[in-house]
Design a protein around this motif. Sequence first.
Motif, PDB file in Angstrom:
ATOM      1  N   UNK A 222       0.844  -1.200   0.000  1.00  0.00           N
ATOM      2  CA  UNK A 222       0.000   0.000   0.000  1.00  0.00           C
ATOM      3  C   UNK A 222       0.880   1.251   0.000  1.00  0.00           C
ATOM      4  N   UNK A 223       0.380   2.343  -0.612  1.00  0.00           N
ATOM      5  CA  UNK A 223       1.193   3.564  -0.741  1.00  0.00           C
ATOM      6  C   UNK A 223       0.757   4.600   0.283  1.00  0.00           C
ATOM      7  N   UNK A 224       1.734   5.208   0.925  1.00  0.00           N
ATOM      8  CA  UNK A 224       1.446   6.221   1.945  1.00  0.00           C
ATOM      9  C   UNK A 224       0.614   7.365   1.358  1.00  0.00           C
ATOM     10  N   UNK A 225       0.917   7.727   0.112  1.00  0.00           N
ATOM     11  CA  UNK A 225       0.192   8.848  -0.512  1.00  0.00           C
ATOM     12  C   UNK A 225      -1.319   8.621  -0.485  1.00  0.00           C
ATOM     13  N   UNK A 226      -1.725   7.342  -0.568  1.00  0.00           N
ATOM     14  CA  UNK A 226      -3.163   7.042  -0.566  1.00  0.00           C
ATOM     15  C   UNK A 226      -3.785   7.207   0.816  1.00  0.00           C
ATOM     16  N   UNK A 227      -2.968   7.390   1.836  1.00  0.00           N
ATOM     17  CA  UNK A 227      -3.499   7.549   3.197  1.00  0.00           C
ATOM     18  C   UNK A 227      -3.357   8.982   3.707  1.00  0.00           C
ATOM     19  N   UNK A 228      -2.917   9.878   2.827  1.00  0.00           N
ATOM     20  CA  UNK A 228      -2.771  11.276   3.261  1.00  0.00           C
ATOM     21  C   UNK A 228      -4.103  12.007   3.167  1.00  0.00           C
ATOM     22  N   UNK A 229      -4.316  12.928   4.092  1.00  0.00           N
ATOM     23  CA  UNK A 229      -5.532  13.740   4.072  1.00  0.00           C
ATOM     24  C   UNK A 229      -5.404  14.861   3.045  1.00  0.00           C
ATOM     25  N   UNK A 230      -6.480  15.609   2.871  1.00  0.00           N
ATOM     26  CA  UNK A 230      -6.537  16.639   1.831  1.00  0.00           C
ATOM     27  C   UNK A 230      -5.457  17.712   2.045  1.00  0.00           C
ATOM     28  N   UNK A 231      -5.249  18.141   3.318  1.00  0.00           N
ATOM     29  CA  UNK A 231      -4.273  19.216   3.571  1.00  0.00           C
ATOM     30  C   UNK A 231      -2.866  18.783   3.175  1.00  0.00           C
ATOM     31  N   UNK A 232      -2.487  17.586   3.585  1.00  0.00           N
ATOM     32  CA  UNK A 232      -1.149  17.085   3.248  1.00  0.00           C
ATOM     33  C   UNK A 232      -0.997  16.924   1.739  1.00  0.00           C
ATOM     34  N   UNK A 233      -2.049  16.413   1.105  1.00  0.00           N
ATOM     35  CA  UNK A 233      -1.966  16.202  -0.348  1.00  0.00           C
ATOM     36  C   UNK A 233      -1.838  17.527  -1.084  1.00  0.00           C
ATOM     37  N   UNK A 234      -2.587  18.535  -0.578  1.00  0.00           N
ATOM     38  CA  UNK A 234      -2.538  19.843  -1.252  1.00  0.00           C
ATOM     39  C   UNK A 234      -1.125  20.426  -1.151  1.00  0.00           C
ATOM     40  N   UNK A 235      -0.521  20.301   0.033  1.00  0.00           N
ATOM     41  CA  UNK A 235       0.841  20.806   0.249  1.00  0.00           C
ATOM     42  C   UNK A 235       1.809  20.128  -0.742  1.00  0.00           C
ATOM     43  N   UNK A 236       1.658  18.841  -0.850  1.00  0.00           N
ATOM     44  CA  UNK A 236       2.528  18.061  -1.739  1.00  0.00           C
ATOM     45  C   UNK A 236       2.340  18.485  -3.198  1.00  0.00           C
ATOM     46  N   UNK A 237       1.069  18.629  -3.591  1.00  0.00           N
ATOM     47  CA  UNK A 237       0.799  19.002  -4.993  1.00  0.00           C
ATOM     48  C   UNK A 237       1.304  20.404  -5.286  1.00  0.00           C
ATOM     49  N   UNK A 238       1.115  21.309  -4.313  1.00  0.00           N
ATOM     50  CA  UNK A 238       1.577  22.692  -4.531  1.00  0.00           C
ATOM     51  C   UNK A 238       3.090  22.717  -4.719  1.00  0.00           C
ATOM     52  N   UNK A 239       3.775  21.939  -3.892  1.00  0.00           N
ATOM     53  CA  UNK A 239       5.238  21.894  -4.017  1.00  0.00           C
ATOM     54  C   UNK A 239       5.629  21.340  -5.391  1.00  0.00           C
ATOM     55  N   UNK A 240       4.993  20.267  -5.777  1.00  0.00           N
ATOM     56  CA  UNK A 240       5.313  19.651  -7.069  1.00  0.00           C
ATOM     57  C   UNK A 240       5.095  20.653  -8.203  1.00  0.00           C
ATOM     58  N   UNK A 241       3.998  21.424  -8.127  1.00  0.00           N
ATOM     59  CA  UNK A 241       3.715  22.409  -9.174  1.00  0.00           C
ATOM     60  C   UNK A 241       4.749  23.536  -9.169  1.00  0.00           C
ATOM     61  N   UNK A 242       5.150  23.947  -7.958  1.00  0.00           N
ATOM     62  CA  UNK A 242       6.175  25.003  -7.871  1.00  0.00           C
ATOM     63  C   UNK A 242       7.481  24.526  -8.521  1.00  0.00           C
ATOM     64  N   UNK A 243       7.832  23.276  -8.247  1.00  0.00           N
ATOM     65  CA  UNK A 243       9.085  22.739  -8.792  1.00  0.00           C
ATOM     66  C   UNK A 243       9.027  22.692 -10.318  1.00  0.00           C
ATOM     67  N   UNK A 244       7.900  22.261 -10.821  1.00  0.00           N
ATOM     68  CA  UNK A 244       7.751  22.192 -12.279  1.00  0.00           C
ATOM     69  C   UNK A 244       7.849  23.603 -12.855  1.00  0.00           C
TER      70      UNK A 244
END
Length: 421
Positions: A222-244
Motif C-alpha cells: 500500500x502507498x502512503x500517498x493514498x493515506x494522506x488527508x486533503x491538507x497534506x496532499x494539497x501541500x505536496x501538490x503545490x510543491x510539485x507544481x512550484x518545482x515544475x
Amino acid sequence: MKKYKLLAGMQDLLPEQSYKWFHLEQLFSEWIKSYGYDPIRTPILEATDLFIRTVGEETDIVGKEMYTFRDQSELSVSLRPEGTVPTLRAVVEHHYLYNGPKKLWYYGPMFRRERPQKGRYRQFHQFGVEALGFPGPEIDAEIILMGWDLWKRLGVQGEIILELNSLGNLEERQEYKKVLIDYWEKNKAHLDPDSQRRLYRNPLRLLDTKQPELQALCEEAPRLLDYLGETSLRFYRELRDLLVALGIEVHENPRLMRGLDYYNHTVFEWVTPHLGAQATICAGGRYDGLIQELGGSATKGIGFAIGVERLILLLDTLAYSFERNTPDFYVISQSPACLLAGMQYAKVLRSEGFSVYVHFGGQKLAQQFRKASNLGADYALLIGEEELKENKITFKDLRGEKGQVTVSGSGMLASLKKWMG
Ligand code: HAM
C-alpha cells in the motif's frame, strides 16, 4: 617498529585529493552566499540523548551506528551522526529564532559506524542547509532549487535526479503504519529474519530496502500517498507544481521514506545512477515538530545535507576538472646567500597579491626549474651569484612565450609589470 594505520572507514586526504575539496568548498561558499544563508558551527561531540528521541531510537543511525562513550564524568556522549539536530539544539539553546525565521548552513565531519565501502565511510562530511520558521511550500521549493542549482553550477545536472515524496503528518503515518504492518504480516514468509524483526519496529523503512528479492513485494505494498488527508496532499501538490514551474524535473517516489524519524510532509533525495548502492548524493526534508521536541516553540523547518565524499566520487567518475591552485612565481636561487634575497623579493611579490613558492634545499638550477614546471608555476624568479652581486633578478616565463628578462632589483615591480604586459 609498530606501524600505525588509519582506522577503518576513515580517510586521509593528501593534496592530490584535498585540492578537490578546496575547490568545492570555494564553490559552495559562492553558491550559498547567492541564497543569503548564514553559517552556523556546532561541536562534534554532543550528549547522546540529544539524538535518541530526535533521529529515533529505532533507526539504524541511533540503534547501531553512533560512536558513543562515557567521558570521565560518566556522561554518555556521542560523535554527531548528522547536523540537523545539533543545529536545532543550538538555535533553541540560544533563542536564535527570537526575531523571526532563519536560513542557516553548516559544513563538517559526521560519524556513523557503518560497514565501510565506496561512498560509505565512518567519518564523512556534510554540507547542510536548514531553513527554520517558514511554513512552505515555497521554502521547500527553494531548498530543492538550491540542490538543482548546485548541480548546474558543477555542470552535472543531468546526472543527478530528484526523487520526491510526502510522509504526511504523524496521524496519517500512524494509520498507514497499521495497514503496512498488516501487509508485511501477510507476506512474512517472504521476509528474511532481519526484515521480520524490523516489520514492527520500523515498517516504513522496509519499503526503502535495496534487497532485490523484496522489490516486487515493496512495489505492491500500500502507498502512503493514498493515506494522506486533503491538507497534506494539497501541500505536496503545490510543491510539485512550484518545482515544475521552476523548471525542475520531479521523479515521484512513493517508497521514499528516509532513515531518520524526524521528517514529515516533504522528503526528497538527489540520486545518481553512477555510484552503485551509495546513490544518494544529497537528501533532506521537512521536520515540523522537531524544534518543539527540542524545547523550542512550535516552529517549522526544512533542510538537506550533501554528502561531500559522494559528490566528489561522482565528479571524479564524470571526469570533472577540479581547479588546482598553482603559484604565480617559483623562486630559484643558486646559493644560500641568493636564497635570502629570493625570500625578500617573494615578500614584495606576495604583498602585491601574487602567490610565490620559494625553493628550499639548494638543488642544481636545472632541478629547481623542473620542480617549478611540475608545480605549474607561471614564472621563475631566478637569483644567481652574478645577479646577487649586481642587485639584479631574472624572470623566466615557464608557460608562455615571453622568454626571459633580467631587471634591476630596486625597480623590480615596475619592470615586471611592463614585461608581463
Ligand atoms: P542523511 O540522508 O542521513 O540525512 O545524510 C545526508 C547525506 O549524507 C546522504 O545522502 C549521503 O550523501 C551522506 N552520507 C550519509 N551517510 C554517509 C556515510 N556513511 N558515508 C558517506 N556519506 C554519507 C541527514 O543526515 C539529514 N540531517 C539531512 C537533513 C538536513 N535533513 C534536513 N536537513
